[in-house]
Design an enzyme around this catalytic site. Structure first.
Site, short mmCIF file in Angstrom:
data_model
loop_
_atom_site.label_atom_id
_atom_site.label_comp_id
_atom_site.label_asym_id
_atom_site.label_seq_id
_atom_site.Cartn_x
_atom_site.Cartn_y
_atom_site.Cartn_z
CG ASN A 193 47.45 -104.61 63.43
OD1 ASN A 193 47.85 -103.83 62.57
ND2 ASN A 193 46.37 -104.37 64.13
CE LYS A 244 46.88 -104.68 76.85
NZ LYS A 244 47.38 -103.52 76.12
CB SER A 265 40.38 -97.15 70.69
OG SER A 265 40.74 -98.45 70.29
CB THR A 324 49.13 -99.58 66.90
OG1 THR A 324 47.85 -99.80 67.50
CG2 THR A 324 50.19 -99.55 67.98
CE LYS A 384 49.70 -97.72 75.59
NZ LYS A 384 49.50 -98.95 74.79
CE LYS A 399 39.22 -97.83 74.06
NZ LYS A 399 39.25 -99.31 73.93
N1 GLU Z 1 45.83 -102.87 72.75
C1 GLU Z 1 46.18 -101.55 72.35
C2 GLU Z 1 47.20 -100.94 73.29
O1 GLU Z 1 47.92 -101.65 73.96
C3 GLU Z 1 44.97 -100.67 72.13
C4 GLU Z 1 44.09 -100.48 73.30
C5 GLU Z 1 42.77 -99.78 73.00
O2 GLU Z 1 42.55 -99.38 71.88
O3 GLU Z 1 42.00 -99.68 73.94
O4 GLU Z 1 47.39 -99.76 73.34
#
Ligand code: GLU
Length: 425
Positions: free
Chosen positions: A222, A107, A359, A191, A95, A71
């Site tokens: 954002n 990522k 998410s 976030t 995370k 994810k």
């Molecule tokens: N891009 C966001 C992060 O760095 C969200 C990632 C997601 O929702 O998968 O945590």
């Protein structure tokens, strides 16, 4: 606000080694966790509006999936690099493990300058990404989401391309989608919302009263913009805001919603100092992003890029709390300096995890085909974060380490244990 030439992967690996030592992790496991499980790296050809075809280097890094499908977001930008995406993928693993949602870490990125693209070119690039990596994506494989310079519209194009290529509906293959396509209203600001929840927890712990607590926020995308508004609404005094081109400071307080209206109109936040109700006092004015980091404030929130607080400026940071809304804004050397100064660094893996928790709720709702109200999402999200915050504080006190190491001990310990339960490496 340039990301200095410090390799984020090396920082991530250093952080991991500290936790591995304290956990007594064996070398084999440490080596596996130091590198991604899979690295996808391809050029995407895009037909540009002028008729030419250009290739854009595209990446998807899948770090670990012991706890669930990979994810993580996809970022667009000229400064995106493989080493950066590898670090960000690893941070996603910690995370999701830390906050206890059933995902691993990944990522993605495309090296491009999205600001120079037309809408049609952006769509072609987004669809090209999915064509390239379709076999590795899916609700139970790897679920991308927005990140820097990507948004719900880009997720919509990607989902559409994915469903065309696979021949079936699969809304849970992407999160951060528009509400009409199975996204959830609370995701876009999740976030920033989560960041505000975490800041309120640390303020409570340190007995800071919102009204007299000053906050400086670096970054007005954002994340920065939403955390500013949530904290402003909770009564905190937002004294500095910035975007990539400059910052504004007023010790009597700024109004982030008015700053946003002005930024939309004028394009740069530095133009907004005297605009309408942005500033409700006198004194101060336009400062640089570097100066923002060194302001005499209670809480500093880096909400932009990696490597903003380094060995060069950590000694000059005056904030009592650094709440990391960006991924990787503080280097390991800066962490050490801040810890010695007794500044509390609330790590990114905790502070900015509201996005991926949002998410998760989107993915659950898509998987069930059953949707619930945004209030419920926020309530559930808060509960997860308050619980994770307490666990991190407890762990770091137990081991007399900073909160980052506390968070790593919990997250790495969980991932290592799940690898062991699966039969080891
Ligand atoms: N891009 C966001 C992060 O760095 C969200 C990632 C997601 O929702 O998968 O945590």
């Amino acid at each position: 606000m340039k990301a200095a030439a410090i390799n984020p992967l090396e920082s991530a690996q250093k952080q991991l080694r500290v936790a591995a030592r304290l956990l007594g992790l064996d070398n084999k496991t440490l080596n596996v966790l130091s590198q991604p499980k899979r690295e996808l790296n391809d050029d995407i050809p895009v037909r540009m509006d002028d008729g030419s075809t250009q290739n854009f280097n595209s990446l998807r890094v899948q770090h670990n999936d012991a706890l669930g499908p990979f994810k993580g977001g996809i970022r667009f930008g000229p400064g995106v690099s493989l080493e950066e995406v590898k670090a960000l993928a690893m941070w996603m693993t910690w995370k999701t493990a830390l906050v206890g949602i059933p995902f691993g870490g990944a990522k993605g990125g495309i090296i491009c300058d999205p600001k120079r693209f037309s809408k049609r070119e952006l769509e072609a690039l987004s669809r090209g990404y999915v064509q390239q990596f379709v076999e590795y994506i899916g609700p139970d494989k790897d679920i991308p989401a927005p990140d820097m310079y990507t948004n719900a519209q880009i997720m919509a194009w990607m989902l559409d391309e994915y469903e065309k290529l696979t021949g079936h509906h699969a809304p849970a293959a992407f999160t951060g989608k528009p509400v009409e396509l199975g996204g959830i209203g609370a995701r876009e600001s999740a976030t920033g919302y989560g960041g505000a929840v975490v800041v309120q927890q640390v303020a409570k712990l340190l007995k800071m009263k919102p009204k007299s607590t000053t906050v400086a926020i670096q970054g007005f995308g954002n994340v920065g913009h939403n955390v500013a508004e949530f904290l402003f609404d909770a009564g905190y005094k937002i004294v500095a805001l910035s975007d990539s081109q400059g910052a504004i400071y007023n010790r009597k307080g700024l109004n982030p919603a008015a700053a946003m209206t002005c930024k939309v109109e004028k394009g740069r936040i530095a133009e907004c100092y005297f605009a309408g109700s942005v500033v409700n006092g006198s004194k101060s004015g336009v400062i640089t992003n570097d100066e923002l980091l060194e302001l005499d404030v209670d809480i500093l929130i880096p909400a932009a890029l990696e490597n903003q607080i380094t060995s060069k400026n950590a000694g000059k940071v005056k904030a009592k709390v650094v709440a990391e809304l960006a991924n990787g804004p503080t280097t390991p050397e800066a962490d050490r300096i801040l810890f010695e100064k007794k500044a509390v660094v609330v790590p990114d893996t905790l502070t900015n995890s509201g996005g991926v928790i949002g998410s998760y709720f989107e993915w659950v709702q898509n998987s069930y085909g059953y949707y619930w109200a945004d209030d419920e999402v926020r309530e559930k999200l808060s509960r997860i974060l308050v619980d994770a915050f307490e666990k991190v504080v407890q762990k770091s006190r137990e081991h007399k380490v900073d909160m980052r190491t506390g968070a790593y001990l919990l997250a790495v310990g969980k991932v290592a244990r799940s690898i062991e339960l699966r039969g080891g490496i």
